[in-house]
Design a protein around this motif. Structure first.
Motif, short mmCIF file in Angstrom:
data_model
loop_
_atom_site.label_atom_id
_atom_site.label_comp_id
_atom_site.label_asym_id
_atom_site.label_seq_id
_atom_site.Cartn_x
_atom_site.Cartn_y
_atom_site.Cartn_z
N ILE A 1 45.22 44.94 43.61
CA ILE A 1 45.21 43.80 44.53
C ILE A 1 46.67 43.43 44.69
O ILE A 1 47.33 43.07 43.71
CB ILE A 1 44.36 42.63 44.02
N GLY A 2 47.18 43.58 45.90
CA GLY A 2 48.61 43.43 46.11
C GLY A 2 49.33 44.49 45.30
O GLY A 2 48.95 45.66 45.28
N ASN A 3 50.37 44.07 44.57
CA ASN A 3 51.11 45.00 43.73
C ASN A 3 50.62 45.03 42.29
O ASN A 3 51.24 45.65 41.43
CB ASN A 3 52.61 44.64 43.75
N THR A 4 49.52 44.33 42.02
CA THR A 4 49.00 44.24 40.66
C THR A 4 47.87 45.23 40.45
O THR A 4 46.86 45.19 41.17
CB THR A 4 48.49 42.81 40.37
N ARG A 5 48.03 46.09 39.47
CA ARG A 5 46.94 47.01 39.14
C ARG A 5 45.93 46.24 38.30
O ARG A 5 46.26 45.70 37.24
CB ARG A 5 47.46 48.23 38.37
N VAL A 6 44.70 46.19 38.80
CA VAL A 6 43.64 45.45 38.11
C VAL A 6 42.67 46.37 37.38
O VAL A 6 41.79 45.89 36.66
CB VAL A 6 42.88 44.52 39.09
N GLY A 7 42.82 47.67 37.55
CA GLY A 7 41.95 48.61 36.84
C GLY A 7 42.47 50.02 36.92
O GLY A 7 43.09 50.41 37.91
N VAL A 8 42.21 50.77 35.87
CA VAL A 8 42.50 52.21 35.85
C VAL A 8 41.45 52.89 34.97
O VAL A 8 41.08 52.35 33.92
CB VAL A 8 43.94 52.52 35.37
N PHE A 9 40.94 54.01 35.44
CA PHE A 9 39.89 54.74 34.74
C PHE A 9 40.27 56.22 34.72
O PHE A 9 40.53 56.82 35.77
CB PHE A 9 38.54 54.56 35.44
N LEU B 1 38.74 41.47 38.26
CA LEU B 1 39.80 41.15 39.22
C LEU B 1 40.79 40.12 38.70
O LEU B 1 41.76 39.79 39.39
CB LEU B 1 39.18 40.66 40.53
N GLY B 2 40.55 39.59 37.51
CA GLY B 2 41.48 38.60 36.95
C GLY B 2 41.28 37.23 37.57
O GLY B 2 40.16 36.83 37.87
N ASN B 3 42.38 36.54 37.82
CA ASN B 3 42.31 35.16 38.30
C ASN B 3 42.43 35.02 39.81
O ASN B 3 42.65 33.91 40.30
CB ASN B 3 43.41 34.32 37.62
N VAL B 4 42.31 36.11 40.55
CA VAL B 4 42.42 35.99 42.00
C VAL B 4 41.18 35.31 42.57
O VAL B 4 40.11 35.33 41.97
CB VAL B 4 42.63 37.36 42.69
N SER B 5 41.36 34.68 43.71
CA SER B 5 40.22 34.07 44.40
C SER B 5 40.50 34.12 45.89
O SER B 5 41.60 34.43 46.34
CB SER B 5 40.00 32.63 43.93
N GLY B 6 39.47 33.82 46.67
CA GLY B 6 39.61 33.84 48.12
C GLY B 6 39.53 35.26 48.66
O GLY B 6 39.10 36.19 48.00
N ARG B 7 39.99 35.41 49.89
CA ARG B 7 39.93 36.72 50.54
C ARG B 7 41.02 37.63 49.97
O ARG B 7 42.19 37.25 49.91
CB ARG B 7 40.09 36.58 52.05
N GLN B 8 40.61 38.83 49.56
CA GLN B 8 41.53 39.80 48.96
C GLN B 8 41.25 41.19 49.54
O GLN B 8 40.12 41.52 49.86
CB GLN B 8 41.33 39.86 47.44
#
Length: 169
Positions: free
Chosen positions: A113-121, A138-145
């Motif tokens: 999400i943006g420049n933040t990697r939120v997952g890797v498998f 997704l961590g602490n993000v909210s709203g439209r992503q």
């Protein structure tokens, strides 16, 4: 008789080259179908799109890119955030399901999400089954992503790209 023999010999000689050429162009394809990625929305007719409607699995480009189109000009409309993409309502944890129309040995799948990697498998350098699901926090993000998912294949310099529009919270 001599002409037929030459034609047959030519066909036999060219067949291995044709098989290798075709195998090289269609060796791996995949995209996220749930929640519906941008290319899935095109394929389903939710959003009007060009060629990607017929080839949602073909968004391939060099590894390391951060675009929905994978740098493929033919599918550039996937990068257009104003196109009217439908966002799927989700919580902070989402399960993404990939569909593979041709499978390839896999290095890993990465989610941004943006420049933040939120997952890797890890793909463990193995060929995946026809569908693969990953649950991502997704961590602490909210709203439209806009989430960018990348399937890094193991034996070429390419990856497959898929963007998913989400309404988090």
């Amino acid at each position: 008789m001599n002409t037929r023999l030459v034609a047959a010999a030519t066909g036999v000689a060219l067949t291995p080259a044709l098989v290798v050429a075709l195998a090289g162009t269609a060796s791996a394809h995949g995209y996220i179908n749930s929640p519906p990625s941008r290319q899935a929305q095109c394929a389903q007719g939710i959003v009007q799109c060009g060629d990607i409607k017929y080839e949602p699995q073909s968004v391939e480009g060099p590894k390391g890119l951060r675009s929905c189109s994978g740098g493929n000009a033919r599918f550039a409309e996937l990068d257009d955030d104003s196109k009217g993409w439908h966002a799927t309502q989700v919580g902070r944890t989402v399960t993404f399901t990939w569909t593979f129309t041709a499978r390839h040995r896999t290095t890993d799948w990465q989610y941004y999400i943006g420049n933040t990697r939120v997952g890797v498998f890890s793909g463990n350098d193995t060929q995946p089954p026809a569908t693969v699901s990953h649950t991502v926090n997704l961590g602490n993000v909210s709203g439209r992503q806009k989430l960018l998912a990348i399937w890094n294949i193991a034996d070429t310099a390419n990856a497959f790209y898929s963007c998913v529009d989400l309404q988090v919270g």
